[in-house]
Write a protein that holds these residues in place. Structure first.
Motif, PDB file in Angstrom:
ATOM      1  N   TYR A   1      33.180 -18.767  -2.991  1.00  0.00           N
ATOM      2  CA  TYR A   1      32.289 -19.431  -2.041  1.00  0.00           C
ATOM      3  C   TYR A   1      31.197 -20.202  -2.776  1.00  0.00           C
ATOM      4  CZ  TYR A   1      34.309 -17.070   2.001  1.00  0.00           C
ATOM      5  OH  TYR A   1      35.154 -16.659   2.998  1.00  0.00           O
ATOM      6  N   THR A   2      30.905 -21.389  -2.263  1.00  0.00           N
ATOM      7  CA  THR A   2      29.835 -22.218  -2.802  1.00  0.00           C
ATOM      8  C   THR A   2      29.014 -22.798  -1.657  1.00  0.00           C
ATOM      9  OG1 THR A   2      31.334 -24.114  -2.900  1.00  0.00           O
ATOM     10  CG2 THR A   2      31.039 -22.826  -4.936  1.00  0.00           C
ATOM     11  N   ILE A   3      27.840 -23.281  -1.997  1.00  0.00           N
ATOM     12  CA  ILE A   3      26.920 -23.843  -1.013  1.00  0.00           C
ATOM     13  C   ILE A   3      27.234 -25.318  -0.809  1.00  0.00           C
ATOM     14  CG2 ILE A   3      24.486 -24.330  -0.508  1.00  0.00           C
ATOM     15  CD1 ILE A   3      23.851 -21.920  -2.421  1.00  0.00           C
TER      16      ILE A   3
ATOM     17  N   TRP B   1      24.258 -16.039  -6.653  1.00  0.00           N
ATOM     18  CA  TRP B   1      24.027 -17.469  -6.868  1.00  0.00           C
ATOM     19  C   TRP B   1      23.538 -17.708  -8.298  1.00  0.00           C
ATOM     20  CZ3 TRP B   1      26.633 -19.098  -3.104  1.00  0.00           C
ATOM     21  CH2 TRP B   1      26.493 -18.579  -1.820  1.00  0.00           C
ATOM     22  N   SER B   2      24.078 -18.736  -8.929  1.00  0.00           N
ATOM     23  CA  SER B   2      23.640 -19.098 -10.276  1.00  0.00           C
ATOM     24  C   SER B   2      22.244 -19.716 -10.212  1.00  0.00           C
ATOM     25  CB  SER B   2      24.608 -20.101 -10.893  1.00  0.00           C
ATOM     26  OG  SER B   2      24.509 -21.353 -10.220  1.00  0.00           O
ATOM     27  N   GLU B   3      21.600 -19.802 -11.365  1.00  0.00           N
ATOM     28  CA  GLU B   3      20.270 -20.419 -11.374  1.00  0.00           C
ATOM     29  C   GLU B   3      20.341 -21.892 -10.980  1.00  0.00           C
ATOM     30  OE1 GLU B   3      16.054 -20.551 -13.661  1.00  0.00           O
ATOM     31  OE2 GLU B   3      17.763 -19.747 -14.751  1.00  0.00           O
TER      32      GLU B   3
ATOM     33  N   ILE C   1      28.279 -11.392 -17.033  1.00  0.00           N
ATOM     34  CA  ILE C   1      28.870 -12.657 -16.554  1.00  0.00           C
ATOM     35  C   ILE C   1      28.064 -13.246 -15.408  1.00  0.00           C
ATOM     36  CG2 ILE C   1      30.920 -13.731 -15.553  1.00  0.00           C
ATOM     37  CD1 ILE C   1      32.582 -11.560 -16.907  1.00  0.00           C
ATOM     38  N   HIS C   2      27.699 -12.392 -14.446  1.00  0.00           N
ATOM     39  CA  HIS C   2      26.986 -12.868 -13.254  1.00  0.00           C
ATOM     40  C   HIS C   2      25.718 -12.025 -13.053  1.00  0.00           C
ATOM     41  CE1 HIS C   2      30.323 -15.435 -12.162  1.00  0.00           C
ATOM     42  NE2 HIS C   2      31.149 -14.409 -12.218  1.00  0.00           N
TER      43      HIS C   2
ATOM     44  N   ALA D   1      14.836 -15.132  -6.596  1.00  0.00           N
ATOM     45  CA  ALA D   1      14.285 -16.445  -6.238  1.00  0.00           C
ATOM     46  C   ALA D   1      12.900 -16.648  -6.829  1.00  0.00           C
ATOM     47  CB  ALA D   1      14.244 -16.593  -4.720  1.00  0.00           C
ATOM     48  N   LEU D   2      12.202 -15.569  -7.124  1.00  0.00           N
ATOM     49  CA  LEU D   2      10.847 -15.682  -7.672  1.00  0.00           C
ATOM     50  C   LEU D   2      10.845 -16.124  -9.131  1.00  0.00           C
ATOM     51  CD1 LEU D   2       9.163 -12.506  -6.159  1.00  0.00           C
ATOM     52  CD2 LEU D   2       9.013 -14.866  -5.345  1.00  0.00           C
ATOM     53  N   THR D   3      11.966 -15.988  -9.826  1.00  0.00           N
ATOM     54  CA  THR D   3      12.017 -16.349 -11.239  1.00  0.00           C
ATOM     55  C   THR D   3      12.795 -17.638 -11.487  1.00  0.00           C
ATOM     56  OG1 THR D   3      14.021 -15.034 -11.655  1.00  0.00           O
ATOM     57  CG2 THR D   3      11.885 -13.920 -11.900  1.00  0.00           C
TER      58      THR D   3
END
Length: 398
Positions: free
Chosen positions: A150-152, A182-184, A216-217, A222-224
């Motif tokens: 899944y992706t955004i 979610w990746s950075e 890996i993941h 979200a704060l960083t």
């Protein structure tokens, strides 16, 4: 501790303990004999240190009004730093009786009736309720699904924000039910859109500790993201409840770095909650943060093995079944549509396979034909569930 020894020590049956997951099957599904693979809690006892700490507190015999001890704050702050590289300040932290209750309160505090609130679907169904029950405009953007990855859809997210004048985005990170961390890069792009269009963000990070493979993941709060660039518009909600199986002890956190948002929260929360802290919840949470890391690592190893068992079993016997790429959470998202008509999913899973699951349409009206399975359970339950699905599919094809 070897996994077999850990399972022998900590795995337990929960029938006849007033368990929602097991003892409400008749009320929820109309059949008390289903194999319960729903509800995001575990069939594993909490770390033994937590049980000991609770026993010591119970022995005191008094459960009056209490305050949060310094040691709790430090345990939580140390955990976030060590596990996720998140540096917290004590005055950012507030407490709730659960993440869902906090979502309801924050929707009221941060928005007005009629305001647009965005969620990415399929998603944990109380997100829908927190928006609708508070008379806000529900705005959705469906995640893209490429055979379980899944992706955004960033273009659609931006379009939905602009078209509906979205004021608030409720993020699920890691994402329940699709299992993405979610990746950075993804987080940066998403939060930059919120910054561009002046959208506040609630980031539900209750599954943060449930990283299937941290090398890996790794989870990133979200704060960083982008060295904390977006932290002034983000409120994080989380809890020790999913990590350590403490949901019924009613103890959760809100992390609010922005002093103006914090002041706004403090000024208005009394309209929605007058609840005191849960003293047993905080005893349990503090002890778990201080001494539960090794226990959690064992749980994650069991979840990984359970997931890989499903993958290999389905690949061998029902190769068109699609399991979502599990990066975070202990919940796996199964696509049955290659074998079962979406409208027949309930009849197949519940009536034929005799499984109690969370159905896809609970998470999005577009996701009938999917089911969510809980892997934080005794491997025997996962093997039995897999065998039932494979056997019933085989019988259908004869």
């Amino acid at each position: 501790m070897e996994q077999a020894a850990f399972i022998k020590k900590y795995a337990t049956t929960r029938q006849h303990t007033d368990s929602l997951k097991w003892d409400a099957l008749q009320a929820r599904y109309g059949n008390p004999d289903l194999l319960a693979m729903w509800v995001a809690d575990m069939e594993f006892k909490v770390p033994e240190q937590v049980t000991q700490a609770l026993q010591e507190r119970v022995a005191h015999g008094i459960y009056g009004y209490s305050i949060t001890p310094d040691r709790y704050y430090q345990a939580f702050i140390d955990w976030e730093q060590a596990r996720h590289g998140l540096t917290l300040k004590r005055d950012w932290i507030r407490f709730g009786s659960g993440v869902v209750n906090s979502l309801y309160a924050l929707v009221n505090i941060l928005t007005q009736p009629g305001d647009g609130v965005l969620i990415l679907t399929p998603v944990y169904y109380p997100f829908f309720n927190a928006v609708r029950d508070n008379h806000r405009q529900l705005v959705t953007s469906e995640l893209r699904n490429d055979r379980g990855h899944y992706t955004i859809d960033f273009e659609d997210v931006e379009q939905q924000i602009k078209a509906n004048e979205v004021r608030l985005f409720i993020q699920c990170s890691p994402h329940n039910p699709v299992g993405r961390i979610w990746s950075e890069d993804e987080e940066t792009r998403l939060l930059a859109l919120c910054e561009q269009y002046h959208v506040l963000v609630i980031s539900d990070e209750i599954h943060q500790d449930l990283e299937i493979d941290r090398t890996i993941h790794p989870f990133k709060s979200a704060l960083t993201v982008a060295n904390g660039r977006f932290s002034n518009r983000v409120i994080v909600v989380n809890a020790p409840s999913k990590t350590f199986n403490l949901a019924a002890l009613l103890n959760s956190h809100l992390v609010i770095p922005n002093p103006k948002l914090r002041q706004r929260y403090d000024a208005q929360i009394g309209r929605f909650s007058q609840t005191e802290i849960s003293v047993l919840g905080q005893v349990a949470g503090q002890t778990a943060y201080e001494s539960g890391a090794a226990w959690l690592d064992q749980i994650l190893a069991i979840v990984r093995d359970n997931y890989h068992y499903l993958c290999t079993t389905f690949a061998a016997h029902a190769p068109k079944l699609v399991l979502a790429d599990l990066q975070g959470t202990y919940l796996t998202w199964l696509d049955l549509r290659a074998y079962v008509q979406p409208a027949a999913t309930k009849a197949f899973i519940q009536d034929q396979c005799q499984l109690a699951v969370d159905f896809g349409e609970w998470f999005s009206p577009d996701d009938q034909g999917f089911v969510r399975l809980n892997l934080a359970t005794n491997p025997q339950n996962v093997r039995e569930a897999a065998q039932r699905i494979v056997t019933c599919l085989s019988q259908m094809q004869k």
